[in-house]
Write a protein that holds these residues in place. Structure first.
Motif, PDB file in Angstrom:
ATOM      1  N   ALA A  32       6.886  -3.986  53.700  1.00 28.52           N
ATOM      2  CA  ALA A  32       6.929  -2.784  52.862  1.00 28.52           C
ATOM      3  C   ALA A  32       7.930  -1.769  53.415  1.00 28.52           C
ATOM      4  N   GLN A  33       7.968  -1.638  54.756  1.00 27.81           N
ATOM      5  CA  GLN A  33       8.924  -0.709  55.361  1.00 27.81           C
ATOM      6  C   GLN A  33      10.354  -1.149  55.054  1.00 27.81           C
ATOM      7  N   LEU A  34      10.615  -2.445  55.207  1.00 32.76           N
ATOM      8  CA  LEU A  34      11.958  -2.948  54.899  1.00 32.76           C
ATOM      9  C   LEU A  34      12.284  -2.732  53.420  1.00 32.76           C
ATOM     10  N   GLY A  35      11.282  -2.920  52.566  1.00 36.19           N
ATOM     11  CA  GLY A  35      11.480  -2.681  51.138  1.00 36.19           C
ATOM     12  C   GLY A  35      11.846  -1.229  50.864  1.00 36.19           C
ATOM     13  N   CYS A  36      11.147  -0.306  51.526  1.00 33.06           N
ATOM     14  CA  CYS A  36      11.473   1.121  51.374  1.00 33.06           C
ATOM     15  C   CYS A  36      12.889   1.404  51.850  1.00 33.06           C
ATOM     16  N   ASP A  37      13.260   0.817  52.996  1.00 35.76           N
ATOM     17  CA  ASP A  37      14.613   1.022  53.520  1.00 35.76           C
ATOM     18  C   ASP A  37      15.655   0.536  52.511  1.00 35.76           C
ATOM     19  N   LEU A  38      15.356  -0.617  51.908  1.00 31.96           N
ATOM     20  CA  LEU A  38      16.293  -1.195  50.946  1.00 31.96           C
ATOM     21  C   LEU A  38      16.415  -0.306  49.701  1.00 31.96           C
ATOM     22  N   LEU A  39      15.281   0.189  49.247  1.00 31.21           N
ATOM     23  CA  LEU A  39      15.269   0.999  48.027  1.00 31.21           C
ATOM     24  C   LEU A  39      15.858   2.385  48.237  1.00 31.21           C
ATOM     25  N   MET A  40      15.443   3.061  49.314  1.00 36.39           N
ATOM     26  CA  MET A  40      15.819   4.478  49.420  1.00 36.39           C
ATOM     27  C   MET A  40      16.095   4.941  50.842  1.00 36.39           C
ATOM     28  N   GLY A  41      16.298   3.996  51.769  1.00 34.43           N
ATOM     29  CA  GLY A  41      16.655   4.364  53.137  1.00 34.43           C
ATOM     30  C   GLY A  41      18.027   5.007  53.189  1.00 34.43           C
ATOM     31  N   ALA A  42      18.394   5.515  54.368  1.00 35.20           N
ATOM     32  CA  ALA A  42      19.639   6.277  54.498  1.00 35.20           C
ATOM     33  C   ALA A  42      20.875   5.475  54.103  1.00 35.20           C
ATOM     34  N   SER A  43      20.795   4.126  54.155  1.00 33.38           N
ATOM     35  CA  SER A  43      21.994   3.355  53.790  1.00 33.38           C
ATOM     36  C   SER A  43      21.942   2.837  52.356  1.00 33.38           C
ATOM     37  N   SER A  44      20.993   3.326  51.562  1.00 36.83           N
ATOM     38  CA  SER A  44      20.883   2.834  50.181  1.00 36.83           C
ATOM     39  C   SER A  44      21.713   3.682  49.222  1.00 36.83           C
ATOM     40  N   PRO A  45      22.158   3.075  48.118  1.00 37.95           N
ATOM     41  CA  PRO A  45      22.902   3.840  47.109  1.00 37.95           C
ATOM     42  C   PRO A  45      22.061   4.993  46.558  1.00 37.95           C
ATOM     43  N   LEU A  46      20.747   4.766  46.406  1.00 39.61           N
ATOM     44  CA  LEU A  46      19.884   5.814  45.853  1.00 39.61           C
ATOM     45  C   LEU A  46      19.856   7.055  46.742  1.00 39.61           C
ATOM     46  N   TYR A  47      19.751   6.829  48.065  1.00 41.39           N
ATOM     47  CA  TYR A  47      19.733   7.952  48.997  1.00 41.39           C
ATOM     48  C   TYR A  47      21.036   8.737  48.883  1.00 41.39           C
ATOM     49  N   ALA A  48      22.152   8.017  48.900  1.00 43.28           N
ATOM     50  CA  ALA A  48      23.465   8.675  48.838  1.00 43.28           C
ATOM     51  C   ALA A  48      23.595   9.487  47.548  1.00 43.28           C
ATOM     52  N   GLU A  49      23.138   8.887  46.464  1.00 44.30           N
ATOM     53  CA  GLU A  49      23.249   9.546  45.162  1.00 44.30           C
ATOM     54  C   GLU A  49      22.386  10.820  45.110  1.00 44.30           C
ATOM     55  N   MET A  50      21.152  10.719  45.619  1.00 49.74           N
ATOM     56  CA  MET A  50      20.272  11.897  45.574  1.00 49.74           C
ATOM     57  C   MET A  50      20.742  12.980  46.547  1.00 49.74           C
ATOM     58  N   TYR A  51      21.279  12.540  47.682  1.00 57.13           N
ATOM     59  CA  TYR A  51      21.776  13.513  48.657  1.00 57.13           C
ATOM     60  C   TYR A  51      22.978  14.248  48.077  1.00 57.13           C
ATOM     61  N   ALA A  52      23.894  13.474  47.485  1.00 52.96           N
ATOM     62  CA  ALA A  52      25.106  14.078  46.916  1.00 52.96           C
ATOM     63  C   ALA A  52      24.760  15.042  45.780  1.00 52.96           C
ATOM     64  N   ALA A  53      23.690  14.720  45.049  1.00 60.59           N
ATOM     65  CA  ALA A  53      23.290  15.586  43.932  1.00 60.59           C
ATOM     66  C   ALA A  53      22.507  16.809  44.421  1.00 60.59           C
ATOM     67  N   GLY A  54      22.291  16.902  45.731  1.00 65.39           N
ATOM     68  CA  GLY A  54      21.566  18.046  46.272  1.00 65.39           C
ATOM     69  C   GLY A  54      20.059  17.973  46.029  1.00 65.39           C
ATOM     70  N   LEU A  55      19.573  16.810  45.583  1.00 61.84           N
ATOM     71  CA  LEU A  55      18.135  16.668  45.332  1.00 61.84           C
ATOM     72  C   LEU A  55      17.355  16.539  46.635  1.00 61.84           C
ATOM     73  N   ILE A  56      17.950  15.844  47.606  1.00 58.75           N
ATOM     74  CA  ILE A  56      17.280  15.668  48.896  1.00 58.75           C
ATOM     75  C   ILE A  56      18.216  16.126  50.006  1.00 58.75           C
ATOM     76  N   ASN A  57      17.640  16.324  51.182  1.00 58.59           N
ATOM     77  CA  ASN A  57      18.459  16.659  52.348  1.00 58.59           C
ATOM     78  C   ASN A  57      17.979  15.815  53.530  1.00 58.59           C
ATOM     79  N   GLY A  58      18.429  16.177  54.719  1.00 58.67           N
ATOM     80  CA  GLY A  58      18.107  15.386  55.910  1.00 58.67           C
ATOM     81  C   GLY A  58      16.613  15.274  56.185  1.00 58.67           C
ATOM     82  N   SER A  59      15.809  16.118  55.549  1.00 65.64           N
ATOM     83  CA  SER A  59      14.365  16.046  55.790  1.00 65.64           C
ATOM     84  C   SER A  59      13.710  14.922  54.993  1.00 65.64           C
ATOM     85  N   PHE A  60      14.455  14.283  54.108  1.00 72.01           N
ATOM     86  CA  PHE A  60      13.866  13.217  53.280  1.00 72.01           C
ATOM     87  C   PHE A  60      13.478  12.014  54.139  1.00 72.01           C
TER      88      PHE A  60
END
Lengths: 426, 425
Positions: free
Chosen positions: B276-304
């Motif tokens: 499950a942890q690996l699945g979370c990393d894949l879906l929204m971990g710091a190296s995922s496209p989703l993380y980058a997209e949400m960070y760039a949109a200002g939705l999340i920050n380093g506290s995510f």
């Protein structure tokens, strides 16, 4: 172990290496050393975060993180540390030692290379830092400044520093202010970055199982492009005296009261004895064998938490306590009472011995953690000594009661700060 | 003691079980100054209801934590002081699943270990001393109430679970601790602090045989029972409520969104947690496209953050952080989970994430504290840490993808938010 090899590898670039085979991971850090001041605090606070967003070869977070995953989950974190009135800004990297990965990968060289590129070769457009990165990290910084209030105990200490040292650099919030942060743009931050990179001492630290020669070669490779001009000094102003004790009370919607008391260490800062200062701190409030912990918390149950910390560079001590607002008078009285006991030399042989042991074993145990060694040796750079944790531990074991009393006598109360709920009585 | 060698990691684990059921693990670390000991009971904040002789016994929330505070009282005075006077740094903590007593030191290890084993095995409470502690614990509870990060997680667990005791604060409430007295503490100590329900882990500059000898000398109590506990009804995988909002004086709103994970006992549990942890990393971990997209949109920050929080017989998959638009973040996570497939790109990312997780396990080997805590926890339920490398190796992208798609399916999610009074930052 824990001896240090220091070397100036490039002008104004100092490499400190702790070579040990006891760890299965390596730590490398790179800090640009700046003076803390109100004009630059916010810029310094966000600089590493902006650089961490991308460099020419790894232009966004996704590619950086993918590269770090590839390097067995190496981490490269933007870090800011405070040593007295100096701010260290840069990166700290933690990574697996090649030997335990079982493949012929050069993780050390790769991680240093990523760290060097992030610091020296940021993503730019028209010579300027990426404006999107700057603007989003500015928003993040503003959020962090606003969020400071979430941790009430730390907030109380920050407020005490601001109020007590209002006309000193020490009173500047290392994150700066919303007002200053809001004015930052990518043009100004680029100018600041270029200046900082050229004129700041650059402190590099490595701890792990690679020979210093290998680390030096990797550093020369990764940091060869660092521009070097005259380096600007970072000093901390020590105030020996303060006026009458001031008291400030503020209100917020909180369940618990937070007390913070600021002291100046006084005349002993003319010639500070660091081992003795550590033992004094452990006797008074900075340890579980301290008078504050054993009396104010354990014996009298006046608070849930109480502790003191000494900033040996600035010559300031801060006592912080979480108390029920109704216990304000009793708690402050008892804190001063315990300090007076130290001044009168009412320190038992058992208390002294426990404090010495506490300081000595904390130092020795700290040598088992790379991150502790990182901050330990950075602080030694600032006070210009090469005393190892083991040497300092041995000195602490010999500190006399007279020496502790002498420090307590020198200490002066500067300010009492109290943060409590709206409903509590004055 | 039995020696288990992990050649690739250059680690040696020594383990044994005394006749009375006490389990012992020793992980020597050469070159370290520190000597670390951790003595834990399989008894934590979630263990409030248990069965004795066919009858259910109910105890107040916060009982395990209250007991932890009072264990330091000895007929000779304070065990805490005895340890600190002998140069040790003692501490203790109560988690959802275990209560752990620990110290680190550089000298006097054998004396300190005897002190530790003795005081944890010696209940010594008076009504007066129990009463005095109530104020200190009350302050601790109130301090916790001022902590928004804790409040946001409690809110999520309360929304997800209707009956699981993880809903309660580990320290309890002012009301629940008011119902605790010396008698309750004696009962719980007797039931849960018996050798079969405890584990001793030591690491650092320590001798395995010395540890076993001292344990055998000090822990002479007979083997006790392992009582059955009640962790609530299995009330399905859907959340009890979908939203929990609380006002607190925070500068920036906080959120935690997540779902319940189905429990399976034994080694499979560790495997599932890691998957499950690996699945979370894949879906929204710091190296995922989703993380980058949400960070760039200002939705999340380093506290995510995102990952798995486990407790007795359960776990929650959680994403959270400081954020002004948590609804949007949750929606994007659910949409991305639905769209996630184990394609070629995902597979190569997954291989990298496995490397990263192995690096993470290696990082834990430099910390005697972490080694001891993780061995104690996994001793009671799961796979020992040094064997987890092999578990990671054997997990495939398909199973991680399918698990995380389930965990972040919109209908299974609950959301907890902490907002400033009036709802505005």
């Amino acid at each position: 172990m824990s001896g240090i090899e220091r070397k100036t590898v490039l002008p104004g670039v100092n490499l400190s290496c702790v070579y040990t085979d006891k760890f299965k991971n390596g730590l490398f850090s790179a800090y640009l050393m700046r003076s803390l001041n109100a004009d630059d605090a916010s810029k310094n606070a966000m600089l590493a975060d902006v650089l961490r967003r991308g460099c020419t070869s790894l232009p966004d977070m996704e590619t950086i993180e993918a590269r770090l995953d590839e390097l067995y989950g190496a981490s490269v974190s933007a870090v800011m540390r405070q040593i007295g009135e100096t701010t260290a800004v840069g990166f700290s990297s933690f990574f697996a030692d090649d030997r335990y990965i079982g493949r012929s990968e050069k993780i050390l060289e790769s991680v240093l290379s990523v760290t060097g590129q992030l610091l020296l070769d940021p993503v730019t457009r028209g010579g300027m830092l990426n404006s999107e990165y700057v603007s989003s990290e500015k928003d993040n910084l503003c959020d962090r400044i606003r969020a400071a209030v979430n941790d009430k105990r730390r907030y109380a200490v920050t407020r005490l520093r601001e109020l007590m040292c209002a006309d000193e650099s020490y009173g500047v919030n290392p994150l700066g202010s919303l007002e200053k942060a809001d004015k930052i743009n990518h043009v100004g931050l680029t100018r600041h970055y270029r200046h900082v990179l050229e004129h700041s001492p650059l402190e590099l630290f490595y701890c792990g199982g690679a020979e210093p020669e290998r680390v030096e070669a990797a550093v020369l490779d990764a940091f060869a492009a660092v521009p070097r001009g005259d380096t600007e000094r970072c000093d901390t102003e020590v105030r020996i005296d303060c006026g009458q004790t001031r008291t400030v009370k503020e209100k917020m919607d909180v369940a618990q009261g937070n007390l913070a008391i600021g002291f100046r260490l006084g005349e002993i800062m003319y010639n500070p004895d660091y081992a003795a200062l550590s033992v004094f701190s452990a006797v008074f409030g900075g340890s579980p064998v301290s008078k504050l912990f054993l009396n104010v918390r354990e014996r009298m149950s006046l608070c849930y938490s109480v502790g003191s910390s000494v900033d040996r560079h600035k010559g300031v001590m801060i006592v912080s306590a979480g108390i029920s607002p109704s216990k304000y008078d009793a708690a402050t009285e008892e804190i001063f009472n315990q300090l007076d006991k130290c001044r009168r030399g009412e320190i038992t042989e058992e208390e002294l011995e426990a404090a010495r042991k506490y300081v000595a074993s904390s130092l020795r145990e700290g040598a088992d953690e790379a991150s502790v060694l990182d901050s330990y040796w950075l602080a030694r750079r600032m006070d210009g000594t090469d005393c190892t944790p083991e040497e300092l531990a041995a000195l602490a074991e010999c500190v006399s009661a007279e020496k502790v009393t002498e420090i307590a006598e020198s200490v002066k109360t500067d300010m009492i700060y109290f943060l409590s709920g709206e409903e509590s009585a004055e | 003691m039995r020696e288990i060698r992990y050649e690739k990691l250059d680690e040696t684990l020594w383990r044994s079980e005394l006749d009375n059921g006490l389990s012992i693990y020793v992980l020597p670390k050469k070159g370290f100054n520190k000597k670390y000991a951790f003595f834990a009971a399989d008894y934590g904040g979630c263990d409030m209801r248990f069965r004795v002789d066919g009858k259910w016994v109910e105890t107040p929330a916060g009982i395990a934590h209250y007991l932890e505070h009072k264990m330091f009282d000895m007929p000779y005075g304070s065990a805490m002081n005895r340890l600190t006077e002998n140069g040790a740094s003692p501490n203790a903590f109560t988690s959802h699943g275990i209560t752990g007593y620990l110290f680190s030191c550089t000298d006097g290890f054998e004396t300190n270990l005897r002190t530790l084993l003795e005081y944890v095995s010696t209940p010594y409470f008076t009504e007066e001393s129990v009463e005095k502690e109530r104020g200190i614990i009350g302050q601790e509870i109130r301090m916790g109430e001022d902590n928004p990060s804790r409040a946001v997680m409690t809110g999520l667990l309360r929304a997800l679970y209707r009956t699981h005791p993880v809903r309660e604060q580990i320290a309890g409430t002012l009301d629940s601790i008011a119902r605790i007295d010396a008698g309750t503490l004696y009962t719980c100590h007797e039931k849960f602090y018996n050798p079969a329900n405890m584990v001793l882990c030591c690491s650092g500059d320590v001798e395995p045989q010395t540890v076993e000898d001292i344990a055998a000398e000090m822990i002479t109590a007979p083997r006790g029972e392992r009582y059955v506990r009640d962790y609530g009804e299995t009330d399905g995988l859907l959340p009890d409520r979908i939203k929990e909002i609380r006002e607190m004086p925070v500068g920036i709103p906080l959120f935690a969104a997540g779902s319940k994970m189905e429990y399976v006992p034994g080694r499979e549990w560790t495997r599932r947690l890691i998957t499950a942890q690996l699945g979370c990393d894949l879906l929204m971990g710091a190296s995922s496209p989703l993380y980058a997209e949400m960070y760039a949109a200002g939705l999340i920050n380093g506290s995510f953050y995102s990952g798995i929080m486990d407790f007795p017989e359960g776990a929650a998959a959680v994403a959270g952080g400081m954020c002004a638009q948590p609804g949007e973040v949750m929606a994007r996570i659910c949409t991305a989970a639905e769209a996630l497939e184990p394609g070629q790109n995902e597979r190569s990312r997954f291989d990298r994430l496995k490397k990263a997780m192995m690096g993470g396990l290696l990082a834990g080997l430099d910390s005697p504290e972490e080694l001891c805590h993780s061995h104690a926890e996994r001793h009671f339920d799961g796979v020992l840490p040094l064997e987890q490398m092999d578990v990671v190796e054997g997990i495939g992208a398909e199973e991680a993808v399918s698990l995380v798609k389930e965990l972040f399916a919109a209908e299974r999610m609950a959301m907890s938010e902490i907002v400033p009074p009036g709802g505005e930052a």
